[in-house]
Scaffold this motif. Sequence first.
Motif: not given
Length: 351
Positions: A182-189, A191-192, A227-228, A254-255
């Motif tokens: 599990a974990g973020p994929t694609g673009t997320v808002r 920063t964690t 970071r962004q 991506k953040v």
Amino acid sequence: MVRSRGETYTTLDVTGVKPNANHMVHVHEETCASNNGGAHFRFDETQPFAEANEIWLPFTADATGASTLVEDTMPIRAGAKAVSIVIHDPDNGAKRIGCVDLAPSTADLTYDWDFGDGTTGTGADPDHTYAEPGTYTATVTVGSVHAGHMPGHDATTTAEVEIVVEDGETPDTTAPQTTVTAGPTGTVRSTTATFRLASDESGTFECRLNGGAWRPCASPATFTNLRQGAQRLEVRAVDAAGNEDATPVVRTWKVDTQGPVVKNLGPRGTTRDRTPTVRAVVRDQGSELARRHLTLRIDGKKVGVRYDARTDRMTWTSGRAMSIGRHTVRLVVVDAVGNRTTKTWRFTVRR
Ligand SMILES: [Ca+2]
Ligand SMILES: [Ca+2]
Ligand SMILES: [Ca+2]
């Protein structure tokens, strides 16, 4: 001849042969009384006669006709068939001028083992694997095949040896395999980012964020203050023996914490155009924008815009003459992950 595990050591020392002559000497497979030694002894009878498969003890006699000590060591144990040494005539290789039976020989001994764990075996150097760790007393009884037939060969000797068998687990040389569940994929808002890590073996994990150093991490692994922009996380499992997954899992995402950029607003000030084109350049760093992300209100009333994602240009043109006077434009752009930018500007239509 001394036959030991993985080695055969043979020596020869003769006198009374032709002085200063080269003598060929071989170990043979029959006794001197039988065919004057018979054929050459071979370690491996399935292989041809050759120096590497035999025992050779050549020497050059000195001026007194003595060989002095001749030694040969072969990296293999000679079997029971190595029984004699034959010296050839230096002037006629086909002629045998001397033969000696190997003595004392270890080839005619018998070995009976009791390994102390309920199993038995034979042979001078048996291989035996103990099933369980522990301390065993192994007993070997050495006898002679000639026991009872030849004087001096009828004795048997028994020896004991204590063997300590330790827990013999084979060392772990296999690298673990890592998975990220599990974990973020694609673009997320956010920063964690939090990832769930798994391995096909028990052990630990190491993480490397954005090409930095490998650091110990655990599941769940959380990274803050990102970071962004583009992110790259590598994760490798390390097993209890210290083997690392040579093919770490790579996760990219991506953040995007920034609202779209809105600029080149128009029209500004005053215009005599009763059907002016309201325009702006709208782009976003983190995500692709589409028409649905833009909401334009003219004097509080929502209107449908055109948006060209290729040139980032937004336009709206009034279908009928606008009223004389001041007009308020309000543009709200929300990017794909929810970051919002609002711009408000005014223009005046004059006669
Ligand atoms: Ca392993
Ligand atoms: Ca892997
Ligand atoms: Ca954005």
